[in-house]
Design a protein around this motif. Structure first.
Motif, PDB file in Angstrom:
ATOM      1  N   ILE A  25      76.670   1.542  88.442  1.00  0.00           N
ATOM      2  CA  ILE A  25      77.592   0.796  87.577  1.00  0.00           C
ATOM      3  C   ILE A  25      77.614  -0.675  87.977  1.00  0.00           C
ATOM      4  O   ILE A  25      77.589  -1.577  87.130  1.00  0.00           O
ATOM      5  CB  ILE A  25      79.011   1.405  87.643  1.00  0.00           C
ATOM      6  N   ILE A  26      77.649  -0.915  89.290  1.00  0.00           N
ATOM      7  CA  ILE A  26      77.656  -2.286  89.797  1.00  0.00           C
ATOM      8  C   ILE A  26      76.394  -3.026  89.369  1.00  0.00           C
ATOM      9  O   ILE A  26      76.434  -4.178  88.919  1.00  0.00           O
ATOM     10  CB  ILE A  26      77.802  -2.281  91.334  1.00  0.00           C
ATOM     11  N   ASP A  27      75.245  -2.355  89.510  1.00  0.00           N
ATOM     12  CA  ASP A  27      73.973  -2.980  89.112  1.00  0.00           C
ATOM     13  C   ASP A  27      73.935  -3.260  87.614  1.00  0.00           C
ATOM     14  O   ASP A  27      73.372  -4.271  87.171  1.00  0.00           O
ATOM     15  CB  ASP A  27      72.802  -2.079  89.510  1.00  0.00           C
ATOM     16  N   TYR A  28      74.541  -2.364  86.843  1.00  0.00           N
ATOM     17  CA  TYR A  28      74.575  -2.551  85.389  1.00  0.00           C
ATOM     18  C   TYR A  28      75.444  -3.748  85.011  1.00  0.00           C
ATOM     19  O   TYR A  28      75.085  -4.547  84.137  1.00  0.00           O
ATOM     20  CB  TYR A  28      75.093  -1.287  84.705  1.00  0.00           C
ATOM     21  N   LEU A  29      76.582  -3.879  85.682  1.00  0.00           N
ATOM     22  CA  LEU A  29      77.496  -4.987  85.381  1.00  0.00           C
ATOM     23  C   LEU A  29      76.913  -6.329  85.819  1.00  0.00           C
ATOM     24  O   LEU A  29      77.148  -7.353  85.175  1.00  0.00           O
ATOM     25  CB  LEU A  29      78.838  -4.767  86.077  1.00  0.00           C
ATOM     26  N   GLY A  30      76.175  -6.330  86.917  1.00  0.00           N
ATOM     27  CA  GLY A  30      75.690  -7.584  87.473  1.00  0.00           C
ATOM     28  C   GLY A  30      76.703  -8.173  88.435  1.00  0.00           C
ATOM     29  O   GLY A  30      77.895  -7.828  88.415  1.00  0.00           O
ATOM     30  N   ALA A  31      76.258  -9.060  89.295  1.00  0.00           N
ATOM     31  CA  ALA A  31      77.106  -9.603  90.356  1.00  0.00           C
ATOM     32  C   ALA A  31      78.369 -10.295  89.846  1.00  0.00           C
ATOM     33  O   ALA A  31      79.473 -10.002  90.316  1.00  0.00           O
ATOM     34  CB  ALA A  31      76.288 -10.552  91.236  1.00  0.00           C
TER      35      ALA A  31
ATOM     36  N   PHE B 176      82.813 -16.944  89.844  1.00  0.00           N
ATOM     37  CA  PHE B 176      82.625 -18.245  89.203  1.00  0.00           C
ATOM     38  C   PHE B 176      81.390 -18.950  89.759  1.00  0.00           C
ATOM     39  O   PHE B 176      80.609 -19.553  89.011  1.00  0.00           O
ATOM     40  CB  PHE B 176      83.870 -19.116  89.423  1.00  0.00           C
ATOM     41  N   THR B 177      81.213 -18.857  91.076  1.00  0.00           N
ATOM     42  CA  THR B 177      80.042 -19.477  91.707  1.00  0.00           C
ATOM     43  C   THR B 177      78.753 -18.887  91.161  1.00  0.00           C
ATOM     44  O   THR B 177      77.776 -19.604  90.881  1.00  0.00           O
ATOM     45  CB  THR B 177      80.113 -19.291  93.237  1.00  0.00           C
ATOM     46  N   LEU B 178      78.739 -17.566  90.985  1.00  0.00           N
ATOM     47  CA  LEU B 178      77.531 -16.912  90.485  1.00  0.00           C
ATOM     48  C   LEU B 178      77.294 -17.215  89.011  1.00  0.00           C
ATOM     49  O   LEU B 178      76.149 -17.349  88.560  1.00  0.00           O
ATOM     50  CB  LEU B 178      77.637 -15.399  90.707  1.00  0.00           C
TER      51      LEU B 178
ATOM     52  N   ASN C  95      76.405  -3.715  98.604  1.00  0.00           N
ATOM     53  CA  ASN C  95      75.311  -3.670  97.629  1.00  0.00           C
ATOM     54  C   ASN C  95      74.792  -5.069  97.303  1.00  0.00           C
ATOM     55  O   ASN C  95      73.572  -5.269  97.156  1.00  0.00           O
ATOM     56  CB  ASN C  95      75.797  -2.988  96.344  1.00  0.00           C
ATOM     57  N   TYR C  96      75.694  -6.038  97.192  1.00  0.00           N
ATOM     58  CA  TYR C  96      75.292  -7.357  96.714  1.00  0.00           C
ATOM     59  C   TYR C  96      75.034  -8.385  97.809  1.00  0.00           C
ATOM     60  O   TYR C  96      74.324  -9.368  97.572  1.00  0.00           O
ATOM     61  CB  TYR C  96      76.337  -7.906  95.740  1.00  0.00           C
ATOM     62  N   GLN C  97      75.576  -8.174  98.984  1.00  0.00           N
ATOM     63  CA  GLN C  97      75.368  -9.184 100.032  1.00  0.00           C
ATOM     64  C   GLN C  97      73.887  -9.428 100.329  1.00  0.00           C
ATOM     65  O   GLN C  97      73.448 -10.583 100.334  1.00  0.00           O
ATOM     66  CB  GLN C  97      76.119  -8.776 101.304  1.00  0.00           C
ATOM     67  N   PRO C  98      73.068  -8.378 100.529  1.00  0.00           N
ATOM     68  CA  PRO C  98      71.640  -8.639 100.779  1.00  0.00           C
ATOM     69  C   PRO C  98      70.940  -9.304  99.591  1.00  0.00           C
ATOM     70  O   PRO C  98      70.093 -10.185  99.775  1.00  0.00           O
ATOM     71  CB  PRO C  98      71.064  -7.239 101.051  1.00  0.00           C
ATOM     72  N   LYS C  99      71.315  -8.892  98.380  1.00  0.00           N
ATOM     73  CA  LYS C  99      70.688  -9.458  97.179  1.00  0.00           C
ATOM     74  C   LYS C  99      71.038 -10.938  97.017  1.00  0.00           C
ATOM     75  O   LYS C  99      70.185 -11.749  96.652  1.00  0.00           O
ATOM     76  CB  LYS C  99      71.129  -8.681  95.935  1.00  0.00           C
ATOM     77  N   LEU C 100      72.293 -11.274  97.295  1.00  0.00           N
ATOM     78  CA  LEU C 100      72.711 -12.669  97.163  1.00  0.00           C
ATOM     79  C   LEU C 100      72.055 -13.550  98.225  1.00  0.00           C
ATOM     80  O   LEU C 100      71.726 -14.710  97.962  1.00  0.00           O
ATOM     81  CB  LEU C 100      74.236 -12.771  97.267  1.00  0.00           C
ATOM     82  N   LEU C 101      71.868 -12.987  99.415  1.00  0.00           N
ATOM     83  CA  LEU C 101      71.190 -13.758 100.463  1.00  0.00           C
ATOM     84  C   LEU C 101      69.759 -14.087 100.061  1.00  0.00           C
ATOM     85  O   LEU C 101      69.266 -15.181 100.329  1.00  0.00           O
ATOM     86  CB  LEU C 101      71.198 -12.974 101.782  1.00  0.00           C
TER      87      LEU C 101
END
Length: 378
Positions: free
Chosen positions: A177-183, A108-110, A41-47
């Motif tokens: 839930i993941i989107d609600y929590l944030g990366a 931590f990086t995010l 879910n987050y790999q494309p968004k982080l890229l």
């Protein structure tokens, strides 16, 4: 503390499944799947966020290579620990700790929102996370043979199949839930869940091993069969399961939506996939009972043939009722394949290479998905 474990002879003589340990393994397996869902879910968004879209193909190829090569290497380490230290738990624990640490490092990086220089640490962390997840997955799942009598391995796999399919069925809820929590919070939660489930499995497994007072590698020479492992066949088992999984998750949603569009304009391929996963979870246990009464190898070959046939008909046939019937046939045979393939791989593994052979199996299972995702990224 002395490293102690269960001999193969003992495990085979176990009258029933060690449910406490098996549920711990199922919980760890669930955390692995949720971790992969979060990653996907987050790999494309982080890229996109860090302007690394040009690295999508590189990461897809890296993921494929890591997931194909790491399991056998982890398996070699697991077998070495089995006979040098008494059990394979150290490899599992090290991988889990490393994965949890990387989860936290990504979080931590995010949180710190790194600048131009430090943002380059993110793709490195992603690669490390892929490696750490691969290090402990195959050794962890190989412990199913320690908790289950040989003749009841399909039942144990049925439990793991039920867990996996139900989690994938509720993937949209997990993603929400993941989107609600944030990366950042998602990666923190992933690290905590992985560490907690790994600790529970380690504690319950060592608790069982202490009760027996034996080591995995303590057998006398000649006590176990000297038969060689069927590496090629074990890899082939994984490839067949991997192809079936790749087709089901990546090709069926669009194909089924297109086929059913003639009778419903609102046909949603993802919902149809969820229905197949739920059906698979519901029939996993009855199918394991069936497999226990028949040859695992015969079930595997019949299931593989029916999967090829049903897949071809789904893509080529036009009448919706035929497609629906073949989707059910595929689901049933995919379930029997999921339940029988790893136990069959274990049955073809030499005693001294159990964990390595499980790694070979998962290497084969990862290959089709890796090729597909690399082609997509390209």
């Amino acid at each position: 503390m002395e490293a102690i474990s269960v001999t193969e002879t003992e495990v085979s003589a176990v009258p029933d499944i060690r449910w406490k340990q098996l549920w711990s393994l199922a919980a760890l397996y669930a955390s692995i799947i949720i971790g992969w869902i979060a990653y996907a879910n987050y790999q494309p968004k982080l890229l996109v966020q860090f302007q690394f879209t040009d690295f999508a193909f590189f990461l897809a190829v890296s993921q494929a290579i890591i997931l194909v090569l790491t399991p056998p290497v982890a398996g070699l380490m697991g077998d070495r620990y089995r006979f040098e230290k008494g059990h394979r738990i150290p490899v599992i624990s090290s991988g889990i700790s490393f994965a949890a640490m990387v989860f936290m490092a990504v979080a931590f990086t995010l949180f710190t929102n790194p600048g131009e220089i430090f943002k380059w640490i993110l793709p490195v962390l992603i690669v490390f996370w892929l490696i750490s997840m691969s290090i402990f997955t195959s050794p962890a799942l190989s412990t199913v043979e320690l908790f289950t009598p040989v003749d009841r391995l399909p039942k144990a796999m049925a439990l793991l199949t039920i867990v996996a399919n139900l989690i994938y069925a509720i993937e949209p809820v997990i993603v929400d839930i993941i989107d609600y929590l944030g990366a950042p919070l998602t990666f923190i939660a992933g690290g905590v869940v992985t560490l907690a489930s790994g600790y529970a499995m380690k504690k319950n497994s060592l608790g069982l091993f202490k009760q027996t007072g034996n080591k995995e590698g303590s057998a006398e020479p000649g006590q176990h069969t000297a038969a060689k492992s069927a590496y090629g066949f074990i890899f082939f088992l994984g490839v067949i399961l991997g192809i079936s999984t790749t087709v089901m998750f990546n090709l069926f949603p669009d194909a089924l939506a297109l086929k059913f569009a003639a009778i419903s304009n609102n046909a949603d391929g993802k919902i149809l996939l969820v229905a197949m996963l739920v059906l698979s979870a519901l029939i996993s246990w009855p199918i394991s009972n069936f497999i226990n009464r028949y040859s695992m190898e015969r079930v595997f070959w019949i299931s593989g043939a029916l999967i090829v046939l049903s897949t071809a008909i789904i893509f080529l046939a036009q009448p919706a009722w035929i497609v629906a019937l073949m989707a059910i046939v595929f689901t049933v045979t995919f379930t029997s394949l999921s339940v029988s393939s790893l136990p069959l791989a274990l049955s073809r593994s030499g005693y001294y290479e159990k964990v390595f052979c499980v790694g070979v199996f998962f290497s084969g299972a990862a290959l089709p998905e890796g090729i597909f995702e690399s082609i997509q990224a390209f």
